[in-house]
Scaffold this motif. Structure first.
Motif, PDB file in Angstrom:
ATOM      1  N   LEU A 212       0.862  -1.176   0.000  1.00 12.22           N
ATOM      2  CA  LEU A 212       0.000   0.000   0.000  1.00 12.22           C
ATOM      3  C   LEU A 212       0.898   1.224   0.000  1.00 12.22           C
ATOM      4  CD1 LEU A 212      -2.593  -1.068   2.746  1.00 12.22           C
ATOM      5  CD2 LEU A 212      -2.863  -1.218   0.273  1.00 12.22           C
ATOM      6  N   LEU A 213       0.347   2.337  -0.429  1.00  9.72           N
ATOM      7  CA  LEU A 213       1.074   3.600  -0.385  1.00  9.72           C
ATOM      8  C   LEU A 213       0.306   4.586   0.476  1.00  9.72           C
ATOM      9  CD1 LEU A 213       2.094   4.086  -4.136  1.00  9.72           C
ATOM     10  CD2 LEU A 213       3.517   3.230  -2.270  1.00  9.72           C
ATOM     11  N   SER A 214       1.038   5.363   1.263  1.00  8.95           N
ATOM     12  CA  SER A 214       0.433   6.460   1.995  1.00  8.95           C
ATOM     13  C   SER A 214       0.874   7.754   1.325  1.00  8.95           C
ATOM     14  CB  SER A 214       0.880   6.451   3.462  1.00  8.95           C
ATOM     15  OG  SER A 214       0.261   7.519   4.177  1.00  8.95           O
ATOM     16  N   VAL A 215      -0.104   8.574   0.976  1.00  7.74           N
ATOM     17  CA  VAL A 215       0.189   9.865   0.357  1.00  7.74           C
ATOM     18  C   VAL A 215      -0.463  10.957   1.202  1.00  7.74           C
ATOM     19  CG1 VAL A 215       0.337   8.871  -1.953  1.00  7.74           C
ATOM     20  CG2 VAL A 215      -1.846   9.783  -1.145  1.00  7.74           C
ATOM     21  N   ILE A 216       0.057  12.159   1.102  1.00  4.28           N
ATOM     22  CA  ILE A 216      -0.563  13.309   1.761  1.00  4.28           C
ATOM     23  C   ILE A 216      -1.321  14.072   0.686  1.00  4.28           C
ATOM     24  CG2 ILE A 216      -0.171  15.391   3.112  1.00  4.28           C
ATOM     25  CD1 ILE A 216       2.492  14.164   4.013  1.00  4.28           C
ATOM     26  N   ALA A 217      -2.635  14.177   0.861  1.00  2.00           N
ATOM     27  CA  ALA A 217      -3.451  14.779  -0.193  1.00  2.00           C
ATOM     28  C   ALA A 217      -4.683  15.429   0.405  1.00  2.00           C
ATOM     29  CB  ALA A 217      -3.862  13.718  -1.213  1.00  2.00           C
ATOM     30  N   LEU A 218      -5.271  16.319  -0.360  1.00  2.29           N
ATOM     31  CA  LEU A 218      -6.534  16.930   0.040  1.00  2.29           C
ATOM     32  C   LEU A 218      -7.664  15.935  -0.166  1.00  2.29           C
ATOM     33  CD1 LEU A 218      -6.041  20.457  -1.579  1.00  2.29           C
ATOM     34  CD2 LEU A 218      -5.755  19.857   0.832  1.00  2.29           C
ATOM     35  N   THR A 219      -8.732  16.107   0.595  1.00  4.07           N
ATOM     36  CA  THR A 219      -9.890  15.220   0.503  1.00  4.07           C
ATOM     37  C   THR A 219     -10.430  15.172  -0.927  1.00  4.07           C
ATOM     38  OG1 THR A 219     -10.486  15.746   2.773  1.00  4.07           O
ATOM     39  CG2 THR A 219     -12.210  14.774   1.409  1.00  4.07           C
ATOM     40  N   GLY A 220     -10.777  13.976  -1.371  1.00  4.16           N
ATOM     41  CA  GLY A 220     -11.377  13.836  -2.690  1.00  4.16           C
ATOM     42  C   GLY A 220     -10.407  13.447  -3.783  1.00  4.16           C
ATOM     43  N   LEU A 221      -9.187  13.071  -3.412  1.00 10.25           N
ATOM     44  CA  LEU A 221      -8.216  12.663  -4.428  1.00 10.25           C
ATOM     45  C   LEU A 221      -8.732  11.447  -5.203  1.00 10.25           C
ATOM     46  CD1 LEU A 221      -5.305  12.698  -5.689  1.00 10.25           C
ATOM     47  CD2 LEU A 221      -4.690  11.066  -3.880  1.00 10.25           C
ATOM     48  N   ASP A 222      -8.697  11.551  -6.527  1.00  6.24           N
ATOM     49  CA  ASP A 222      -9.049  10.422  -7.396  1.00  6.24           C
ATOM     50  C   ASP A 222      -7.757   9.668  -7.691  1.00  6.24           C
ATOM     51  OD1 ASP A 222      -9.742   8.657  -9.409  1.00  6.24           O
ATOM     52  OD2 ASP A 222     -11.029  10.080 -10.465  1.00  6.24           O
ATOM     53  N   TRP A 223      -7.463   8.637  -6.882  1.00  4.15           N
ATOM     54  CA  TRP A 223      -6.190   7.937  -7.009  1.00  4.15           C
ATOM     55  C   TRP A 223      -6.068   7.234  -8.359  1.00  4.15           C
ATOM     56  CZ3 TRP A 223      -1.363   7.497  -5.953  1.00  4.15           C
ATOM     57  CH2 TRP A 223      -0.686   6.319  -6.241  1.00  4.15           C
ATOM     58  N   ALA A 224      -7.144   6.630  -8.836  1.00  7.90           N
ATOM     59  CA  ALA A 224      -7.083   5.912 -10.112  1.00  7.90           C
ATOM     60  C   ALA A 224      -6.673   6.853 -11.235  1.00  7.90           C
ATOM     61  CB  ALA A 224      -8.429   5.262 -10.417  1.00  7.90           C
ATOM     62  N   ALA A 225      -7.262   8.053 -11.263  1.00 10.50           N
ATOM     63  CA  ALA A 225      -6.918   9.028 -12.301  1.00 10.50           C
ATOM     64  C   ALA A 225      -5.486   9.517 -12.126  1.00 10.50           C
ATOM     65  CB  ALA A 225      -7.886  10.207 -12.253  1.00 10.50           C
ATOM     66  N   PHE A 226      -5.076   9.679 -10.868  1.00  8.12           N
ATOM     67  CA  PHE A 226      -3.716  10.145 -10.618  1.00  8.12           C
ATOM     68  C   PHE A 226      -2.691   9.086 -11.040  1.00  8.12           C
ATOM     69  CE2 PHE A 226       0.051  10.675  -7.897  1.00  8.12           C
ATOM     70  CZ  PHE A 226       0.401  11.975  -8.254  1.00  8.12           C
ATOM     71  N   GLU A 227      -3.017   7.818 -10.793  1.00 10.24           N
ATOM     72  CA  GLU A 227      -2.093   6.748 -11.169  1.00 10.24           C
ATOM     73  C   GLU A 227      -1.939   6.683 -12.695  1.00 10.24           C
ATOM     74  OE1 GLU A 227      -1.035   2.327  -9.429  1.00 10.24           O
ATOM     75  OE2 GLU A 227      -3.144   2.874  -9.663  1.00 10.24           O
ATOM     76  N   GLU A 228      -3.021   6.934 -13.408  1.00  9.03           N
ATOM     77  CA  GLU A 228      -2.938   6.980 -14.865  1.00  9.03           C
ATOM     78  C   GLU A 228      -2.041   8.137 -15.309  1.00  9.03           C
ATOM     79  OE1 GLU A 228      -6.812   7.187 -16.530  1.00  9.03           O
ATOM     80  OE2 GLU A 228      -7.437   5.211 -15.803  1.00  9.03           O
ATOM     81  N   ALA A 229      -2.148   9.262 -14.600  1.00  8.73           N
ATOM     82  CA  ALA A 229      -1.305  10.422 -14.929  1.00  8.73           C
ATOM     83  C   ALA A 229       0.168  10.130 -14.640  1.00  8.73           C
ATOM     84  CB  ALA A 229      -1.775  11.635 -14.128  1.00  8.73           C
ATOM     85  N   LEU A 230       0.427   9.335 -13.613  1.00  7.20           N
ATOM     86  CA  LEU A 230       1.801   8.922 -13.312  1.00  7.20           C
ATOM     87  C   LEU A 230       2.401   8.154 -14.481  1.00  7.20           C
ATOM     88  CD1 LEU A 230       1.530   7.720  -9.586  1.00  7.20           C
ATOM     89  CD2 LEU A 230       3.019   9.555 -10.400  1.00  7.20           C
ATOM     90  N   VAL A 231       1.619   7.217 -14.998  1.00  3.13           N
ATOM     91  CA  VAL A 231       2.098   6.399 -16.116  1.00  3.13           C
ATOM     92  C   VAL A 231       2.366   7.263 -17.341  1.00  3.13           C
ATOM     93  CG1 VAL A 231       1.485   4.529 -17.683  1.00  3.13           C
ATOM     94  CG2 VAL A 231       0.909   4.340 -15.241  1.00  3.13           C
ATOM     95  N   ARG A 232       1.468   8.222 -17.594  1.00  2.00           N
ATOM     96  CA  ARG A 232       1.653   9.118 -18.753  1.00  2.00           C
ATOM     97  C   ARG A 232       2.900   9.991 -18.562  1.00  2.00           C
ATOM     98  NH1 ARG A 232      -4.008   9.782 -18.249  1.00  2.00           N
ATOM     99  NH2 ARG A 232      -3.687  11.798 -17.239  1.00  2.00           N
ATOM    100  N   ALA A 233       3.117  10.451 -17.323  1.00  2.00           N
ATOM    101  CA  ALA A 233       4.269  11.319 -17.055  1.00  2.00           C
ATOM    102  C   ALA A 233       5.583  10.587 -17.254  1.00  2.00           C
ATOM    103  CB  ALA A 233       4.190  11.855 -15.618  1.00  2.00           C
TER     104      ALA A 233
END
Length: 235
Positions: A212-233
Motif C-alpha cells: 500500500l502507499l500512503s500519500v498526503i493529499a486533500l480530501t477527494g483525491l481520485d487515485w485511479a486518475a492520478f495513477e494513470e497520470a503517473l504512467v503518462r508522465a
C-alpha cells in the motif's frame, strides 16, 4: 465515553469528512450523556457492559464502520486488560467490514493484541508530539495538522496497481508532473509492506504487489486518475 471535550472534537473531525456519520456511545459508567453531547444530532447512547452480549446487539456493532475502544481508566495500564477483553468480544461480533481500533495506555501491553485484528492507537500520542517538538521546532504542529481533517491535507492510503514494480524514486520523480496534469495537491509519504509503514523508503525500494502507499493529499483525491497520470508522465 472518552470525555466530553475529546468526544466533541472526535465528532467534529469525523463529520468534516463524513457530515452525516452517526455515532453511538456505549458506556456502563454514566447513566446518560452530558447535555452538550446529547444535543449533537445523530449521537446515540447505549448503557451496557463489556460482558453483556445484549449490549453488542443493542449497539448494532456489526453495522458500524468503525468501533473504537477507549480505556476504562485513562492513564492506568491495567485498563489495557479490560480493553483486550472488549476487543476480543467485539471481533467475534463484527465482520471484516468493520474496523476495530483500541486506545492502548502502555506499549508494554501491546503483546496482548498481537494476534487480534485491531489497530492500536497510543494514548500517549500527545507525549510523543511534545518530545519531538523538543528535538525539532514546529514538528508538533506539523503532525497535528497532518492528523486533523479540518486543516490542510491528510494521509491517505491508496492501492497501487499501475505503478507496481516502480521504485520509490520513480514514484517521487513523476508525482509532481502528474499532480500538475491532474491539478491536484499530493505528496508521497510512505510505503506500507505487510502492514508495516516505511516512512523514509530507500530510493531503490520497489513497490510490489500487495503493498500500500500512503500519500498526503486533500480530501477527494481520485487515485485511479492520478495513477494513470503517473504512467503518462513516465512515458
Amino acid at each position: 465515553l472518552p470525555g466530553t471535550s475529546q468526544f466533541m472534537a472526535f465528532v467534529h473531525e469525523i463529520r468534516h469528512v463524513e457530515p452525516d456519520a452517526p455515532v453511538c456511545v456505549v458506556d456502563d459508567a454514566v447513566e446518560q450523556l452530558p447535555e452538550s453531547i446529547a444535543a449533537i444530532p445523530r449521537v446515540h447512547f447505549v448503557k451496557g457492559s463489556v460482558l453483556d452480549k445484549d449490549t453488542y446487539t443493542r449497539a448494532k456493532l456489526a453495522d458500524n464502520k468503525v468501533v473504537i475502544v477507549f480505556p476504562t481508566h485513562p492513564g492506568d495500564p491495567s485498563s489495557d486488560g479490560t480493553t483486550r477483553v472488549a476487543v476480543d468480544l467485539i471481533l467475534d461480533t463484527v465482520t471484516a467490514n468493520t474496523r476495530v481500533l483500541h486506545v492502548l495506555v502502555s506499549p508494554d501491553n501491546d503483546w496482548m493484541f498481537s494476534h487480534l485484528a485491531s489497530t492500536a492507537v497510543m494514548e500517549t500520542l500527545e507525549v510523543l508530539a511534545i518530545v519531538q517538538e523538543c528535538q525539532d521546532v514546529h514538528s508538533a504542529d506539523i503532525v497535528q495538522r497532518l492528523l486533523l481533517n479540518t486543516q490542510d491535507a491528510n494521509p491517505m492510503t491508496v492501492v497501487p496497481e499501475r505503478i507496481v514494480g516502480w521504485t520509490w524514486q520513480d514514484f517521487v520523480t513523476y508525482a509532481l508532473p502528474a499532480a500538475e496534469a491532474c491539478r491536484v495537491e499530493i505528496n508521497p509519504f510512505a510505503i506500507i509492506k505487510d502492514g508495516v509503514p516505511q516512512l523514509c523508503p530507500s530510493r531503490t525500494a520497489r513497490i510490489e504487489e500487495g503493498d500500500l502507499l500512503s500519500v498526503i493529499a486533500l480530501t477527494g483525491l481520485d487515485w485511479a486518475a492520478f495513477e494513470e497520470a503517473l504512467v503518462r508522465a513516465r512515458a
